[in-house]
Design an enzyme around this catalytic site. Sequence first.
Site, PDB file in Angstrom:
ATOM      1  N   HIS A 122       3.593   1.491   2.383  1.00  0.00           N
ATOM      2  CA  HIS A 122       3.730   1.029   3.762  1.00  0.00           C
ATOM      3  C   HIS A 122       4.954   1.704   4.365  1.00  0.00           C
ATOM      4  CE1 HIS A 122       3.289  -2.564   6.732  1.00  0.00           C
ATOM      5  NE2 HIS A 122       3.891  -1.546   7.326  1.00  0.00           N
TER       6      HIS A 122
ATOM      7  N   GLU B  47      -0.570   1.617   4.558  1.00  0.00           N
ATOM      8  CA  GLU B  47      -0.458   0.539   5.527  1.00  0.00           C
ATOM      9  C   GLU B  47       0.541   0.922   6.615  1.00  0.00           C
ATOM     10  OE1 GLU B  47      -1.026  -3.221   2.426  1.00  0.00           O
ATOM     11  OE2 GLU B  47       0.953  -2.781   3.273  1.00  0.00           O
TER      12      GLU B  47
ATOM     13  N   HIS C  57      -0.139 -10.292   0.269  1.00  0.00           N
ATOM     14  CA  HIS C  57       1.157 -10.833   0.671  1.00  0.00           C
ATOM     15  C   HIS C  57       1.452 -12.104  -0.120  1.00  0.00           C
ATOM     16  CE1 HIS C  57       4.530 -10.219   3.482  1.00  0.00           C
ATOM     17  NE2 HIS C  57       4.772 -11.488   3.209  1.00  0.00           N
TER      18      HIS C  57
END
Length: 244
Positions: free
Chosen positions: A43, A70, A191
Site C-alpha cells: 500500500h 492498494e 484490516h
Amino acid sequence: MVRLSVNINKIATLRNARGGNNPDLIKTALDCERFGAQGITVHPRPDERHIRYEDVYRLKEVLTTEFNIEGNCTEQKFVDLVLAVKPAQVTLVPDAQGQLTSNHGWNTIEHNRYLTDMVGAFKKEGIRVSLFVDPLIDMVEAAAETGTDRVELYTEAYASHYHQGFELAAAPYVQAGLAAQRAGLGLNAGHDLDLENLQYFAASVPGLQEVSIGHALICDALYYGLENTIQQYLRQLAANPNQQ
C-alpha cells in the site's frame, strides 16, 4: 480455501527507520511466497513513508504469486504506478493525505460515477479491481454498479467486537458476503484480522476468497518467526471451527 496475501508495509517501515536495506524488502516478499503465502500486498502512500514506488517496480519483476497494490486512485501518481506495473489486482482505498492507516470504505453511492470511470480504466489494462467498502449491503450493491470485480470488506469493526460476541461481530459481514454473491462480486477482506479472530471469520463469511493481513502477521512473526507465522495463518484459513 481462502487465500492469504501478506501485506509487507511494516517490513518497509522497519527498513526505512534506519536507512539502508535491512530488512531486505524484496527477500522478505520472496520468503513469504516460499513459506506459503498466495499473494503479496503493498500500500504505497504519497509520502512513501513505508513502501516506496521503486519497491513496487522491483517486486513486480520477481514475484510469482498474486501481486495486489492498494491505494487511493484520487492520487494521479498512484494511478500511473498501477497502470505501469499492471499487478494482478488493484484495491482502491479512500485514504486521505497523511492518513495513518485505512479507516473506512468508499461511499460507493456518492462516488459511483467516479469509481465507474476508475474501475474501467484499470480493467481496460487487464487489472482485476477490488473496492474497499464497509460491511453495508447498500455499499456492496452500489459497488457492483461500477463494474468492479471484487469488494474488500473493511474488518476493523469485526476485530474490535470479536471478544464481545463473535457471531454478532460477524453478522454484518455475513450479510455483506451474501450481497456480494447476489451481485456476482468476488469477496476479499482485511484490516485487524489476526490469529485469534481469523478462523471464525473465514469460516462464517460466504464467498470469501482472499484476506490481506500485514500488521498483526508481522507482529506475530517477531515471536514465532515468519515461516511459522505464515503457516499458522494458513491453518486458521483452512480450519473448520466446528471441529475444534
